[in-house]
Motif scaffolding. Structure first.
Motif, mmCIF file in Angstrom:
data_model
loop_
_atom_site.group_PDB
_atom_site.id
_atom_site.type_symbol
_atom_site.label_atom_id
_atom_site.label_comp_id
_atom_site.label_asym_id
_atom_site.label_seq_id
_atom_site.Cartn_x
_atom_site.Cartn_y
_atom_site.Cartn_z
ATOM 1 N N GLY A 154 6.666 -1.016 -1.997
ATOM 2 C CA GLY A 154 6.011 -2.165 -2.615
ATOM 3 C C GLY A 154 6.051 -3.418 -1.777
ATOM 4 O O GLY A 154 6.715 -3.510 -0.748
ATOM 5 N N TYR A 155 5.298 -4.411 -2.243
ATOM 6 C CA TYR A 155 5.204 -5.679 -1.535
ATOM 7 C C TYR A 155 6.504 -6.470 -1.606
ATOM 8 O O TYR A 155 6.740 -7.368 -0.799
ATOM 9 N N GLU A 156 7.371 -6.143 -2.590
ATOM 10 C CA GLU A 156 8.659 -6.835 -2.703
ATOM 11 C C GLU A 156 9.739 -6.175 -1.842
ATOM 12 O O GLU A 156 10.881 -6.605 -1.837
ATOM 13 N N TRP A 157 9.374 -5.101 -1.129
ATOM 14 C CA TRP A 157 10.311 -4.413 -0.243
ATOM 15 C C TRP A 157 11.582 -3.975 -0.993
ATOM 16 O O TRP A 157 12.693 -4.368 -0.678
ATOM 17 N N THR A 158 11.395 -3.126 -1.972
ATOM 18 C CA THR A 158 12.531 -2.569 -2.705
ATOM 19 C C THR A 158 13.058 -1.346 -1.967
ATOM 20 O O THR A 158 12.316 -0.392 -1.711
ATOM 21 N N LEU A 159 14.347 -1.356 -1.629
ATOM 22 C CA LEU A 159 14.957 -0.233 -0.919
ATOM 23 C C LEU A 159 15.121 0.944 -1.875
ATOM 24 O O LEU A 159 15.733 0.822 -2.936
#
Length: 340
Positions: free
Chosen positions: A151-156
């Protein structure tokens, strides 16, 4: 055909890949892409330069006064070699046969005025039918640290540390949408998502040490329909908000066929596009934005994409129109696959 829609799937505010004036661009690896100078024609004394990266490396320039066009495609280890083209009328820059190493900040200087673009080259587009599994491939070395982000929020969501001999999946993040669905290959670092749902649709980033590659996964809903019947494509909204905007687009060219603007209380059906194949066949639900196609024909077979507030939602419908004899067999196969 799914590959062609990935570029549009990343456009959050405009369908041409540009986010307002911020110059955020996206292109699929291997395709060409043009960075538009914004000029219709350069003036006789104009000087245009194109630069890339934090080091502001010069890669191309036009000096109209000196009647000189130069591309510096051997800089930066030759990553641009034989890939740069300058338009001698407008100064726009085209990068052909893009690779992920072309991702980065591009500065355009026209005389003393600067404009910045950020180009993202997507390494891979993958399409999968809802319910199926899909693998995003990686290559791993002995000392690598591999991380997968979503995602655009860069969830690991997953990582491997080869040196520490540690593999971790974070499948409870994002409301648990990945719970019991993630598998990491301890030899390659490749990520497999099982039993996919439309909520898994989106951008996946693979970070190997400091290098980043991007994948875009499109999870589509297969909708079989008997020729002559109606079919409804559900927006999944119970009720649109007062400022919502919904668009429905069809086919590889993403042709606009219907839209709702709640703010202006306007519903528009574009049923005369594409040689009128949708004429008198489209209906929009003014509460939910769902689309119904009546009296379907073979020419209505294809991809329908839903945009909510100018963003592609996580729903792409693959409508397959069958004649009555074929439909029973198709439904049987589809039901069997889902249960399996």
């Amino acid at each position: 055909m799914f590959l062609k829609l990935v570029l549009l799937c990343l456009c959050l505010w405009r369908l041409d890949g540009v986010f307002g004036d911020s110059g955020l661009e996206s292109v699929i690896e291997g395709d060409s892409f043009s960075l538009n100078s914004g000029l219709t024609e350069m003036k006789d004394d104009d000087v245009i330069q194109w630069r890339i990266g934090d080091e502001n490396t010069l890669i191309a320039e036009i000096n109209k006064r000196a009647d000189r066009i130069t591309v510096y495609d051997d800089v930066l280890d030759g990553r641009f070699r034989d890939r740069l083209k300058l338009d001698n009328q407008t100064g726009s820059l085209t990068i052909t046969n893009t690779t992920t190493e072309h991702t980065g900040d591009y500065d355009q200087l026209i005389n003393s005025e600067r404009k910045r673009f950020f180009l993202t080259v997507i390494v891979k587009s993958v399409s999968v039918k809802e319910g199926d599994s899909v693998s995003l491939n990686s290559q791993m070395k002995d000392d690598d640290v591999i991380q997968w982000w979503f995602g655009y929020e860069w969830t690991l969501i997953a990582e491997i540390n080869v040196t520490a001999d540690r593999i971790t999946v974070y499948d409870d993040v994002l409301d648990g949408r990945f719970r019991d669905r993630l598998k990491l290959d301890n030899q390659t670092g490749s990520l497999t998502i099982t039993n996919t749902r439309t909520e898994h649709d989106g951008e996946y980033k693979l970070q190997i040490n400091s290098e980043i590659k991007r994948f875009f996964l499109r999870v589509y809903v297969l909708v079989p329909v008997k020729e002559g019947d109606s079919v409804s494509l559900n927006s999944d909204l119970t009720e649109m908000k007062d400022d919502d905007e919904i668009q429905w687009r069809f086919g590889d060219e993403n042709t606009l066929i219907a839209e709702i603007y709640k703010r202006f209380d306007r519903i528009t059906i574009y049923d005369d596009v594409l040689d009128g194949r949708f004429r008198d066949r489209l209906k929009l639900d003014n509460q939910t934005g769902s689309l119904t196609i009546t009296n379907t024909r073979a020419e209505h077979d294809g991809e329908y994409k839903l945009l909510i507030n100018r963003r592609f939602s996580s729903k792409v419908f693959r409508v397959s129109v069958y004649d009555p004899e074929e439909l029973n067999e198709i439904k049987h196969i589809f039901t069997h696959q889902v249960h399996d």
